[in-house]
Scaffold this motif. Structure first.
Motif, PDB file in Angstrom:
ATOM      1  N   ARG A 238       0.845  -1.188   0.000  1.00 32.84           N
ATOM      2  CA  ARG A 238       0.000   0.000   0.000  1.00 32.84           C
ATOM      3  C   ARG A 238       0.879   1.237   0.000  1.00 32.84           C
ATOM      4  O   ARG A 238       1.806   1.334   0.814  1.00 32.84           O
ATOM      5  CB  ARG A 238      -0.934  -0.022   1.213  1.00 32.84           C
ATOM      6  CG  ARG A 238      -2.052  -1.033   1.032  1.00 32.84           C
ATOM      7  CD  ARG A 238      -2.610  -1.572   2.324  1.00 32.84           C
ATOM      8  NE  ARG A 238      -3.694  -2.487   2.042  1.00 32.84           N
ATOM      9  CZ  ARG A 238      -3.536  -3.768   1.654  1.00 32.84           C
ATOM     10  NH1 ARG A 238      -2.307  -4.264   1.513  1.00 32.84           N
ATOM     11  NH2 ARG A 238      -4.567  -4.540   1.393  1.00 32.84           N
ATOM     12  N   ILE A 239       0.574   2.167  -0.903  1.00 32.92           N
ATOM     13  CA  ILE A 239       1.447   3.323  -1.087  1.00 32.92           C
ATOM     14  C   ILE A 239       0.609   4.594  -1.055  1.00 32.92           C
ATOM     15  O   ILE A 239      -0.330   4.752  -1.836  1.00 32.92           O
ATOM     16  CB  ILE A 239       2.237   3.243  -2.414  1.00 32.92           C
ATOM     17  CG1 ILE A 239       2.996   1.912  -2.495  1.00 32.92           C
ATOM     18  CG2 ILE A 239       3.203   4.417  -2.520  1.00 32.92           C
ATOM     19  CD1 ILE A 239       3.732   1.699  -3.792  1.00 32.92           C
ATOM     20  N   GLY A 240       0.938   5.468  -0.141  1.00 34.77           N
ATOM     21  CA  GLY A 240       0.300   6.770  -0.066  1.00 34.77           C
ATOM     22  C   GLY A 240       1.164   7.826  -0.714  1.00 34.77           C
ATOM     23  O   GLY A 240       2.375   7.645  -0.911  1.00 34.77           O
ATOM     24  N   GLY A 241       0.557   8.943  -1.060  1.00 37.45           N
ATOM     25  CA  GLY A 241       1.309  10.058  -1.629  1.00 37.45           C
ATOM     26  C   GLY A 241       1.671   9.896  -3.088  1.00 37.45           C
ATOM     27  O   GLY A 241       2.486  10.665  -3.611  1.00 37.45           O
ATOM     28  N   VAL A 242       1.083   8.915  -3.756  1.00 32.80           N
ATOM     29  CA  VAL A 242       1.417   8.674  -5.163  1.00 32.80           C
ATOM     30  C   VAL A 242       1.139   9.920  -6.005  1.00 32.80           C
ATOM     31  O   VAL A 242       1.868  10.232  -6.949  1.00 32.80           O
ATOM     32  CB  VAL A 242       0.621   7.472  -5.706  1.00 32.80           C
ATOM     33  CG1 VAL A 242       0.881   7.271  -7.196  1.00 32.80           C
ATOM     34  CG2 VAL A 242       0.975   6.209  -4.922  1.00 32.80           C
ATOM     35  N   GLY A 243       0.102  10.661  -5.631  1.00 31.69           N
ATOM     36  CA  GLY A 243      -0.274  11.823  -6.414  1.00 31.69           C
ATOM     37  C   GLY A 243       0.485  13.082  -6.087  1.00 31.69           C
ATOM     38  O   GLY A 243       0.189  14.147  -6.659  1.00 31.69           O
ATOM     39  N   THR A 244       1.487  13.027  -5.190  1.00 30.95           N
ATOM     40  CA  THR A 244       2.212  14.252  -4.853  1.00 30.95           C
ATOM     41  C   THR A 244       3.088  14.736  -6.006  1.00 30.95           C
ATOM     42  O   THR A 244       3.546  15.876  -5.988  1.00 30.95           O
ATOM     43  CB  THR A 244       3.070  14.068  -3.582  1.00 30.95           C
ATOM     44  OG1 THR A 244       3.899  12.917  -3.716  1.00 30.95           O
ATOM     45  CG2 THR A 244       2.178  13.907  -2.353  1.00 30.95           C
ATOM     46  N   THR A 245       3.335  13.901  -6.961  1.00 28.46           N
ATOM     47  CA  THR A 245       3.933  14.315  -8.235  1.00 28.46           C
ATOM     48  C   THR A 245       3.479  13.333  -9.299  1.00 28.46           C
ATOM     49  O   THR A 245       3.262  12.146  -9.014  1.00 28.46           O
ATOM     50  CB  THR A 245       5.465  14.392  -8.173  1.00 28.46           C
ATOM     51  OG1 THR A 245       5.964  14.930  -9.402  1.00 28.46           O
ATOM     52  CG2 THR A 245       6.095  13.027  -7.943  1.00 28.46           C
ATOM     53  N   GLN A 246       3.317  13.800 -10.511  1.00 33.38           N
ATOM     54  CA  GLN A 246       2.750  12.950 -11.559  1.00 33.38           C
ATOM     55  C   GLN A 246       3.682  11.824 -11.986  1.00 33.38           C
ATOM     56  O   GLN A 246       3.239  10.847 -12.580  1.00 33.38           O
ATOM     57  CB  GLN A 246       2.374  13.802 -12.771  1.00 33.38           C
ATOM     58  CG  GLN A 246       1.174  14.704 -12.505  1.00 33.38           C
ATOM     59  CD  GLN A 246       0.783  15.527 -13.712  1.00 33.38           C
ATOM     60  OE1 GLN A 246       1.631  15.904 -14.512  1.00 33.38           O
ATOM     61  NE2 GLN A 246      -0.509  15.802 -13.845  1.00 33.38           N
ATOM     62  N   LEU A 247       4.962  11.926 -11.674  1.00 27.70           N
ATOM     63  CA  LEU A 247       5.918  10.913 -12.132  1.00 27.70           C
ATOM     64  C   LEU A 247       5.890   9.637 -11.311  1.00 27.70           C
ATOM     65  O   LEU A 247       6.344   8.587 -11.777  1.00 27.70           O
ATOM     66  CB  LEU A 247       7.337  11.491 -12.120  1.00 27.70           C
ATOM     67  CG  LEU A 247       7.633  12.622 -13.107  1.00 27.70           C
ATOM     68  CD1 LEU A 247       9.092  13.028 -12.999  1.00 27.70           C
ATOM     69  CD2 LEU A 247       7.318  12.184 -14.527  1.00 27.70           C
ATOM     70  N   PHE A 248       5.384   9.718 -10.075  1.00 23.77           N
ATOM     71  CA  PHE A 248       5.474   8.555  -9.198  1.00 23.77           C
ATOM     72  C   PHE A 248       4.758   7.331  -9.768  1.00 23.77           C
ATOM     73  O   PHE A 248       5.268   6.213  -9.722  1.00 23.77           O
ATOM     74  CB  PHE A 248       4.902   8.884  -7.819  1.00 23.77           C
ATOM     75  CG  PHE A 248       5.840   9.605  -6.908  1.00 23.77           C
ATOM     76  CD1 PHE A 248       7.212   9.555  -7.097  1.00 23.77           C
ATOM     77  CD2 PHE A 248       5.359  10.340  -5.827  1.00 23.77           C
ATOM     78  CE1 PHE A 248       8.088  10.215  -6.244  1.00 23.77           C
ATOM     79  CE2 PHE A 248       6.217  11.003  -4.963  1.00 23.77           C
ATOM     80  CZ  PHE A 248       7.586  10.949  -5.183  1.00 23.77           C
ATOM     81  N   GLU A 249       3.569   7.508 -10.290  1.00 23.87           N
ATOM     82  CA  GLU A 249       2.754   6.358 -10.681  1.00 23.87           C
ATOM     83  C   GLU A 249       3.428   5.519 -11.758  1.00 23.87           C
ATOM     84  O   GLU A 249       3.442   4.284 -11.680  1.00 23.87           O
ATOM     85  CB  GLU A 249       1.376   6.808 -11.150  1.00 23.87           C
ATOM     86  CG  GLU A 249       0.438   5.626 -11.422  1.00 23.87           C
ATOM     87  CD  GLU A 249      -0.997   6.049 -11.624  1.00 23.87           C
ATOM     88  OE1 GLU A 249      -1.834   5.159 -11.855  1.00 23.87           O
ATOM     89  OE2 GLU A 249      -1.295   7.257 -11.541  1.00 23.87           O
ATOM     90  N   SER A 250       4.004   6.156 -12.758  1.00 22.56           N
ATOM     91  CA  SER A 250       4.648   5.387 -13.830  1.00 22.56           C
ATOM     92  C   SER A 250       5.867   4.637 -13.307  1.00 22.56           C
ATOM     93  O   SER A 250       6.147   3.512 -13.733  1.00 22.56           O
ATOM     94  CB  SER A 250       5.038   6.318 -14.982  1.00 22.56           C
ATOM     95  OG  SER A 250       5.946   7.314 -14.539  1.00 22.56           O
ATOM     96  N   MET A 251       6.593   5.255 -12.375  1.00 16.48           N
ATOM     97  CA  MET A 251       7.740   4.563 -11.776  1.00 16.48           C
ATOM     98  C   MET A 251       7.295   3.328 -11.000  1.00 16.48           C
ATOM     99  O   MET A 251       7.922   2.269 -11.063  1.00 16.48           O
ATOM    100  CB  MET A 251       8.498   5.509 -10.844  1.00 16.48           C
ATOM    101  CG  MET A 251       9.178   6.675 -11.540  1.00 16.48           C
ATOM    102  SD  MET A 251      10.009   7.749 -10.332  1.00 16.48           S
ATOM    103  CE  MET A 251      10.647   9.029 -11.425  1.00 16.48           C
ATOM    104  N   LEU A 252       6.206   3.464 -10.268  1.00 13.17           N
ATOM    105  CA  LEU A 252       5.686   2.340  -9.491  1.00 13.17           C
ATOM    106  C   LEU A 252       5.197   1.223 -10.407  1.00 13.17           C
ATOM    107  O   LEU A 252       5.429   0.042 -10.138  1.00 13.17           O
ATOM    108  CB  LEU A 252       4.557   2.819  -8.591  1.00 13.17           C
ATOM    109  CG  LEU A 252       4.962   3.756  -7.446  1.00 13.17           C
ATOM    110  CD1 LEU A 252       3.736   4.426  -6.842  1.00 13.17           C
ATOM    111  CD2 LEU A 252       5.727   2.993  -6.370  1.00 13.17           C
ATOM    112  N   ASP A 253       4.512   1.585 -11.461  1.00 16.61           N
ATOM    113  CA  ASP A 253       3.982   0.583 -12.384  1.00 16.61           C
ATOM    114  C   ASP A 253       5.081  -0.274 -12.981  1.00 16.61           C
ATOM    115  O   ASP A 253       4.874  -1.450 -13.296  1.00 16.61           O
ATOM    116  CB  ASP A 253       3.196   1.266 -13.509  1.00 16.61           C
ATOM    117  CG  ASP A 253       1.789   1.641 -13.082  1.00 16.61           C
ATOM    118  OD1 ASP A 253       1.272   1.007 -12.144  1.00 16.61           O
ATOM    119  OD2 ASP A 253       1.214   2.569 -13.679  1.00 16.61           O
ATOM    120  N   GLU A 254       6.261   0.300 -13.117  1.00  9.93           N
ATOM    121  CA  GLU A 254       7.372  -0.449 -13.704  1.00  9.93           C
ATOM    122  C   GLU A 254       8.145  -1.241 -12.653  1.00  9.93           C
ATOM    123  O   GLU A 254       8.494  -2.402 -12.870  1.00  9.93           O
ATOM    124  CB  GLU A 254       8.317   0.516 -14.419  1.00  9.93           C
ATOM    125  CG  GLU A 254       9.481  -0.193 -15.106  1.00  9.93           C
ATOM    126  CD  GLU A 254      10.322   0.757 -15.942  1.00  9.93           C
ATOM    127  OE1 GLU A 254      11.445   0.376 -16.312  1.00  9.93           O
ATOM    128  OE2 GLU A 254       9.844   1.879 -16.219  1.00  9.93           O
TER     129      GLU A 254
END
Length: 643
Positions: free
Chosen positions: A429-445
């Protein structure tokens, strides 16, 4: 501070005092580890798993004593982490070597010469027959004894121990917890609540609430006793909690031993504790009683205790055009000691803190090891920070952010690790993913590559761990978390219950994310809470809230510091959400809420009480302090929101 006189502890103590070049030479003694096994991911994860498991077992060993503040155990843990960073060749990045120190008010120390409890000719013994609660009012009290059931006044539960009962001016003796079913769980807790909350009692059982109910009924003091049934084996009385600060209730509150309670009841010619508990538990109805006059008198006093704690800080300095930008990787290493503060099960036994947060501490050290041994300094510099005093209000991380060694604008991201070891469905579980738009793509990979799943928690974990001060400072920050469980903040949080394979995979994936953050030339624009909520359609929520218990929402982000040295009264507002009662009432960041309706507000607990007593559609006076000015606003609650 004294350290246990073992050879190992002595080595650690010496290390903490050595100059940087001397300790970093020890890095050459390290054997080849994870990085040498790439690209064999499975082997790398297996190596990580062994190291993380060893670290968790060391940190959560009984010898560490629960890593409570101002103890040998937390000092040993700080030295342990500093030694690891030194072995990895990381630079000392604290004010003195690997340590940043800070001073905090650790609460109160009981003055036993000014503390007493007696009835008739019987003088009782502090810390044996009774103990005051550090959050209650200091001073003297006197009154005839009354039995107040469970000291619960809850209209929503259809239960009130003080309905039609006259306890004005009396010293009330009440049972801990709340009415029990035959299995020892709460009569109030329905199946849906139990499933969602993962516990056996509702918030009606909280001691603050019992004290507020007794105070509202006019009691001069409250004595709490553990019920004789369903709670066998508990300590007769808890240890005095050093956590004090401002009184949260207006009457003295003490815990008394079952033996002491029995003597009080006998003197008043009232039934035994077992008989009284049975009369309530079997019917689900109050049984408040006043017996023969028995005068109970007491007093208590304490003095403030100031202590010095430390964050452990190391850095891997980057190279190249991005080297003067920074990433912070952190987590807290303190815990609850023997339950002196924050325990859900009472004081006495060691609260091992394996998941909370030996797991996150071990993950931070594992990520540091992976970075140190991959041998490529090109990219942004990385601070590794292990925070202290998280459990009493995120104090270590707040101190570090407020006095950061670099400008906030130069810190591009923060990664925080807390309670990683017991994931539900092996999902990170990861909070703060939306604090910058780049986080989500990094996590997905990165996350699926470690063969685990992840889920965005939205705003549900905002403010609950050491990422929060970074978020408030405008720094993109992610919070990596496993799940809550019923062993949280109890002595049952032990190392044997952790999923070490998952911990290793989460750490490995985090290293991949860190490497991407170190090298990306894209701008990590910070997105504030309102932007994130607008995109997700989510509203703040808390994983420990009783479903349906609160019907209104104010719409603020409170400063979660339950504790600080500040003498300022009131609850500090860290942020105000759009389209909420708070915004419409013109509340602003930096305001201090002093009173809502008839409720004085000193902390988050007070605000919770006030919101539970507030009704949708109604308008209440809201007293605040803005700068040096006292103001009265009006807040109108709308809908039937529970967040």
């Amino acid at each position: 501070m004294m350290i246990r006189k073992s050879a190992y502890a002595a080595l650690l103590l010496v290390l903490g005092c050595q100059a940087a070049p001397t300790v970093t030479e020890q890095a050459t003694t390290r054997s080849a580890t994870v990085a040498d096994m790439a690209p064999d991911t499975a082997a790398a994860i297996a190596e990580l798993e062994a190291q993380i498991k060893a670290d968790v077992y060391w940190l959560a060993d009984e010898e560490r004593g629960g890593r409570g503040l101002n103890t040998d155990g937390i000092e040993e843990s700080a030295q342990f982490a500093a030694l690891r960073f030194a072995q990895l060749g990381l630079e000392p990045a604290g004010e003195v070597g690997y340590f940043d120190t800070f001073t905090l008010n650790a609460g109160n120390t009981l003055i036993e010469d000014e503390t007493e409890l007696a009835f008739g000719d019987t003088q009782l013994t502090a810390n044996e027959d009774y103990v005051p609660y550090g959050w209650s009012k200091m001073g003297a009290f006197e009154g005839n004894l009354a039995f107040g059931g469970y000291s619960i006044s809850a209209e929503r539960r259809g239960y009130d121990d003080y309905d039609d009962a006259d306890v004005e001016g009396k010293v009330v003796l009440a049972l801990r917890y709340e009415p029990h079913d035959e299995e020892g769980a709460s009569l109030f807790l329905n199946d849906n609540e139990q499933r969602q909350m993962g516990r056996n009692f509702t918030r009606e059982s909280e001691l603050f609430r019992k004290a507020r109910a007794a105070e509202a009924a006019g009691a001069s003091a409250l004595l709490i006793v553990n019920p004789p049934m369903h709670h066998e084996g508990k300590n007769p009385v808890d240890r005095f909690s050093s956590r004090g600060g401002r009184a949260r209730v207006g009457i003295p509150v003490m815990q008394v031993s079952p033996e002491t309670a029995g003597k009080l009841l006998a003197a008043a010619e009232l039934p035994t504790l077992t008989e009284l508990q049975t009369s309530i538990d079997s019917t689900g109805k109050p049984n408040t009683l006043v017996g023969e006059p028995v005068t109970v008198a007491g007093r208590w006093n304490a003095e403030s205790e100031t202590i010095i704690e430390k964050n452990v800080v190391a850095m891997m300095r980057g190279e190249g055009p991005l080297a003067d930008e920074y990433i912070v990787v952190g987590g807290h290493y303190d815990h609850l000691g023997k339950g002196e503060y924050g325990s859900r099960s009472g004081t006495g036994p060691v609260h091992y803190g394996a998941d909370d947060n030996a797991s996150g501490t071990a993950a931070v050290m594992a990520i540091a090891e992976l970075l140190a041994e991959q041998g490529n300094p090109e990219g942004r510099s990385v601070y590794f920070v292990l925070f202290s005093a998280e459990e009493i209000g995120l104090i270590g991380s707040r101190e570090w952010v407020e006095d950061a060694p670099v400008e906030h604008d130069d810190i591009v991201a923060m990664l925080n690790y807390d309670m990683l070891g017991r994931p539900e469905d092996r999902t990170l579980r990861i909070g703060g993913v939306g604090t910058t738009q780049l986080f989500e793509s990094m996590l997905d990979e990165a996350i699926p590559a470690a063969e685990i799943d992840w889920v965005d928690t939205g705003s549900s974990m905002d403010g609950r761990s050491d990422h929060a001060p970074f978020d408030r400072a405008g720094i993109p920050a992610m919070f990596f978390f496993g799940s809550l469980h019923d062993d949280y903040h109890t002595e049952r949080d032990t190392p044997d219950k952790l999923d070490y394979d998952f911990l290793a995979r989460a750490s490995y994936a985090s290293f991949e994310i860190l490497e991407e953050l170190r090298s990306t030339t894209d701008t990590l624009d910070y997105r504030d809470r309102e932007q994130r909520m607008a995109d997700s359609g989510q509203t703040p929520s808390g994983p420990q809230r009783d479903p349906g218990e609160r019907r209104v929402r104010l719409g603020i982000t409170p400063d979660m510091s339950a504790y600080s040295d500040s003498e300022e009264k009131g609850l500090l507002v860290a942020g105000v959400s759009d389209n909420t009662p708070a915004q419409r009432a013109s509340l602003a960041q930096g305001d201090r809420i002093l009173k809502l309706g008839e409720h004085d507000i000193a902390d988050i607990n007070d605000l919770q009480f006030a919101l539970e007593d507030s009704e949708p559609g109604k308008t209440y006076p809201l007293h605040i302090k803005r700068g040096d000015e006292l103001k009265q606003l009006s807040v109108t609650f709308d809908g039937t929101e529970v967040n």
